[in-house]
Design an enzyme around this catalytic site. Structure first.
Site, PDB file in Angstrom:
ATOM      1  N   ASN A   1      -0.514   4.519  -1.848  1.00 20.05           N
ATOM      2  CA  ASN A   1      -1.911   4.971  -1.226  1.00 20.05           C
ATOM      3  C   ASN A   1      -1.829   6.442  -1.201  1.00 20.05           C
ATOM      4  O   ASN A   1      -0.990   7.095  -2.082  1.00 20.05           O
ATOM      5  CB  ASN A   1      -1.724   4.665   0.280  1.00 20.05           C
ATOM      6  CG  ASN A   1      -0.350   4.968   1.081  1.00 20.05           C
ATOM      7  OD1 ASN A   1       0.105   5.948   0.588  1.00 20.05           O
ATOM      8  ND2 ASN A   1      -0.001   4.446   2.059  1.00 20.05           N
TER       9      ASN A   1
ATOM     10  N   GLY B   1       0.647  -1.055   0.095  1.00 24.24           N
ATOM     11  CA  GLY B   1       0.082   0.085   0.238  1.00 24.24           C
ATOM     12  C   GLY B   1       0.719   1.378  -0.029  1.00 24.24           C
ATOM     13  O   GLY B   1       0.523   2.316  -0.677  1.00 24.24           O
TER      14      GLY B   1
ATOM     15  N   TRP C   1      -9.620   1.239   2.734  1.00 24.55           N
ATOM     16  CA  TRP C   1      -8.469   0.506   2.451  1.00 24.55           C
ATOM     17  C   TRP C   1      -7.500   0.517   3.741  1.00 24.55           C
ATOM     18  O   TRP C   1      -6.299   0.393   3.711  1.00 24.55           O
ATOM     19  CB  TRP C   1      -7.574   1.319   1.228  1.00 24.55           C
ATOM     20  CG  TRP C   1      -8.506   1.664   0.259  1.00 24.55           C
ATOM     21  CD1 TRP C   1      -9.081   0.480  -0.867  1.00 24.55           C
ATOM     22  CD2 TRP C   1      -9.020   2.742  -0.334  1.00 24.55           C
ATOM     23  NE1 TRP C   1      -9.622   1.110  -1.731  1.00 24.55           N
ATOM     24  CE2 TRP C   1      -9.939   2.664  -1.140  1.00 24.55           C
ATOM     25  CE3 TRP C   1      -9.111   3.900   0.287  1.00 24.55           C
ATOM     26  CZ2 TRP C   1     -10.727   3.586  -1.973  1.00 24.55           C
ATOM     27  CZ3 TRP C   1      -9.946   5.037  -0.259  1.00 24.55           C
ATOM     28  CH2 TRP C   1     -10.458   4.640  -1.522  1.00 24.55           C
ATOM     29  N   HIS C   2      -8.045   0.318   4.979  1.00 26.64           N
ATOM     30  CA  HIS C   2      -7.522   0.248   6.072  1.00 26.64           C
ATOM     31  C   HIS C   2      -7.642  -1.180   6.680  1.00 26.64           C
ATOM     32  O   HIS C   2      -7.733  -1.459   7.877  1.00 26.64           O
ATOM     33  CB  HIS C   2      -7.643   1.200   7.116  1.00 26.64           C
ATOM     34  CG  HIS C   2      -7.185   2.833   6.528  1.00 26.64           C
ATOM     35  ND1 HIS C   2      -8.041   3.881   7.258  1.00 26.64           N
ATOM     36  CD2 HIS C   2      -6.596   3.147   5.493  1.00 26.64           C
ATOM     37  CE1 HIS C   2      -7.526   4.864   6.523  1.00 26.64           C
ATOM     38  NE2 HIS C   2      -6.453   4.454   5.517  1.00 26.64           N
TER      39      HIS C   2
ATOM     40  N   ALA D   1      -0.313  -5.294   8.804  1.00 34.49           N
ATOM     41  CA  ALA D   1      -1.450  -4.930   9.606  1.00 34.49           C
ATOM     42  C   ALA D   1      -2.055  -5.668  10.273  1.00 34.49           C
ATOM     43  O   ALA D   1      -3.192  -5.682  11.072  1.00 34.49           O
ATOM     44  CB  ALA D   1      -2.160  -3.975   8.531  1.00 34.49           C
TER      45      ALA D   1
ATOM     46  N   THR E   1      -3.734   3.737   8.141  1.00 33.11           N
ATOM     47  CA  THR E   1      -3.006   2.636   8.691  1.00 33.11           C
ATOM     48  C   THR E   1      -1.356   2.506   8.304  1.00 33.11           C
ATOM     49  O   THR E   1      -0.849   1.460   8.856  1.00 33.11           O
ATOM     50  CB  THR E   1      -3.652   1.231   8.766  1.00 33.11           C
ATOM     51  OG1 THR E   1      -4.359   1.260   7.154  1.00 33.11           O
ATOM     52  CG2 THR E   1      -4.721   1.109   9.749  1.00 33.11           C
ATOM     53  N   ASN E   2      -0.883   3.250   7.545  1.00 34.36           N
ATOM     54  CA  ASN E   2       0.262   2.971   6.889  1.00 34.36           C
ATOM     55  C   ASN E   2       1.256   3.347   7.800  1.00 34.36           C
ATOM     56  O   ASN E   2       2.343   2.460   8.066  1.00 34.36           O
ATOM     57  CB  ASN E   2       0.689   4.023   5.621  1.00 34.36           C
ATOM     58  CG  ASN E   2       1.820   3.561   4.927  1.00 34.36           C
ATOM     59  OD1 ASN E   2       2.033   2.445   4.658  1.00 34.36           O
ATOM     60  ND2 ASN E   2       2.652   4.446   4.568  1.00 34.36           N
TER      61      ASN E   2
END
Ligand SMILES: Cc1cc2nc3c(=O)[nH]c(=O)nc-3n(C[C@H](O)[C@H](O)[C@H](O)COP(=O)(O)OP(=O)(O)OC[C@H]3O[C@@H](n4cnc5c(N)ncnc54)[C@H](O)[C@@H]3O)c2cc1C
Length: 505
Positions: free
Chosen positions: A26, A22, A426-427, A461, A472-473
């Site tokens: 992202n 990601g 997308w988390h 993750a 969440t990156n």
């Protein structure tokens, strides 16, 4: 891939398929969540992951170009910055003014003390303004030159090889489909919260009943694998922008503003709600004419599951978003608050204001191709020329008859809209969560080691016990850095005791 979001049929769910995952595709937003998120991780059994434990790790991965002090790093590999005031889109600046007038304080640092208000977005961008994927920021030329590192792109890991309950490597398919076996004394999965649990399941590690039902012989019964799937459920509100409120510089990042507030629902921590204030809602001509606020429940409670129905099929993803009533209630609250913001008299030059979400239809508008470009051009010209007919045009073509006014007047209609249109962010996280020794539902221990097998860890993750109030990156990079350090330390100790496995990965 396809995923079930709420109660409706499956829709597409995008995940990166590239070195760097990601981080290579992202939206660059770079924040960590609230201290309470990590204190909760520790309380859930992930000993050593409380805020005071993780803060030094967040600090060491970043160089904050705007702020310093105890909450910020100054010499880490990832540069973090906020948009210059001069680059701020007039729409984003106006929304922040309106929100200030409605009681939401204007603040400078999203990664400072965890307070409600509006902030310029903290964005991970190099000094040259470019993306910093982990595939370049961590895998630098010097690292890639290490003799003990071999990177295979274009390959797909198929399944783990087990000798009893000891993982001894993996089967990897190359671009031609030919499969080779890689032997390893230690294997670390970082395939993300969808594919790491799928890999375990495919290899016979997971809930025994579910494995048998999918035609997989269980090797180790681990009920938590694939459970606890978390996301941030989302919904949005958009407004047509007159030329004066549109982005000035199309190269500027579009997620320029953040709105954090506390829903006030009983027992829910402060700052549980998030709105990304977007200067444009797409890269294209239609997107530039629509500003929006993309809301998500940052402290979400609904939990879904990743399963396999057949060893060779793609995983089945069911986010079960809004299955916890508190998530549904708060997305409804978000739409109401967004409506109050964008219909404020101080924004009377923009509109109509309409409810929206990132649906496959919206994604299709952005797809490349000549025919799409022609349609976008026609719609943009029509939007500009429509004058008093603009509302009819938007409600006819964009919202398919749904109006904000109707939703605000009828709570049941508002609820139905949110349930039908809830999206993700997308988390994906939490599907092999860390937990204490006796916790049957923990897939991994606080060191990322997969429970009940040897030679296997996860660093992505999926090990998060609960989803943080963050994009969440950065939290995933923090997790990966810590687990890597723990593995290195365990290897050093084993070396010191002469207890090293003969073969190293
Ligand atoms: C469109 C999008 C926008 C986002 N925007 C933001 C943002 O602005 N800010 C933010 O903080 N976060 C954002 N995120 C989320 C963030 O990027 C993820 O939380 C983070 O990348 C998760 O890291 P991971 O290592 O767990 O998984 P991933 O990043 O998904 O990495 C998994 C890797 O494993 C590989 N893989 C999977 N299966 C296999 C297999 N069988 N064989 C070989 N390789 C495999 C994948 O190709 C991928 O490279 C976004 C994510 C997406 C998809």
């Amino acid at each position: 891939m396809q995923a079930r979001y709420g109660e409706g049929p499956p829709r597409r769910y995008e995940q990166a398929r590239i070195l760097g995952g990601g981080s290579a595709i992202n939206a660059l937003l770079s924040n960590r969540g609230s201290p309470a998120d990590y204190d909760e991780w520790a309380a859930l059994g992930a000993a050593g992951w409380a805020w005071d434990d993780v803060l030094p790790w967040f600090r060491r991965i970043e160089t904050d170009r705007d702020f310093d002090g105890p909450l910020h790093g100054k010499d880490g590999p990832l540069k973090i910055r906020r948009p210059d005031a001069a680059a701020l889109s007039p729409f984003v600046a106006r929304v922040r003014e309106v929100l200030a007038g409605q009681g939401h304080p204007v603040r400078a640092d999203q990664n400072g003390e965890w307070l409600d208000g509006t902030f310029p977005s903290a964005v991970g961008q190099s000094d040259a303004g470019t993306r910093q994927p982990t595939s370049l920021t961590w895998l630098t030329a010097a690292v890639r030159a290490r003799p003990n590192l071999r990177i295979l792109t274009g390959h797909q890991a198929m399944r783990l090889i087990l000798d009893g309950r000891r993982v001894t490597g993996a089967d990897i398919a190359g671009p031609s489909g030919a499969v080779q076996r890689i032997a390893a004394a230690r294997t670390v999965l970082s395939m993300g919260a969808i594919h790491s649990p799928a890999m375990l399941l495919r290899s016979g590690i997971g809930p025994a009943g579910g494995l048998r039902a999918a035609g997989i012989a269980p090797v180790h019964d681990l009920p938590g694998v694939g459970a606890n799937l978390m996301e941030h459920p989302s919904i949005a509100i958009g407004a047509y922008l007159p030329p004066a409120l549109r982005v000035r510089d199309e190269d500027e990042h579009h997620e320029q503003g953040v709105w954090r507030w506390s829903s006030g629902l009983p027992g829910i921590p402060a700052g549980d709600m998030h709105g990304s204030i977007l200067s444009r809602s797409g890269w294209h001509s239609v997107g530039r004419r629509i500003g929006s606020i993309f809301f998500w429940v940052n402290k979400s409670y609904s939990r879904g599951r990743v399963t396999l129905t057949h060893p060779n099929d793609a995983p089945r993803i069911d986010f079960a978003m809004l299955s916890d009533r508190r998530d549904l209630d708060r997305l409804k609250q978000a739409l109401r608050m967004g409506a109050a913001a964008l219909t404020d008299p101080r924004l009377s030059d923009c509109g109509p204001v309409f409810p929206t979400s990132y649906t496959p239809r919206v994604a299709r508008v952005a797809a490349p191709g000549r025919w799409n470009a022609i349609q976008r051009g026609t719609l943009s010209a029509a939007l500009d020329a429509a004058g008093p007919l603009r509302a009819a045009l938007i409600h006819g073509l964009v919202t398919q008859g749904v109006t904000l006014r109707a939703l605000l007047a009828d709570d049941a209609a508002l609820e139905a809209f949110v349930q039908a249109n809830v999206g993700g962010t997308w988390h994906a996280s939490g599907t092999c969560r860390m937990g204490a020794g006796g916790d049957l539902w923990a897939g991994t221990g606080p060191d990322g080691a997969v429970r009940g097998v040897t030679g296997l860890s996860i660093a992505d993750a999926s090990v998060m016990p609960s989803i943080p109030c963050a994009n969440t990156n950065l939290p995933t990079i923090m997790v990966a850095e810590r687990i890597a350090a723990m593995i290195a330390s365990a290897l050093r100790q084993a070396e010191g005791s002469g207890d090293m496995p003969s073969e190293r990965c």
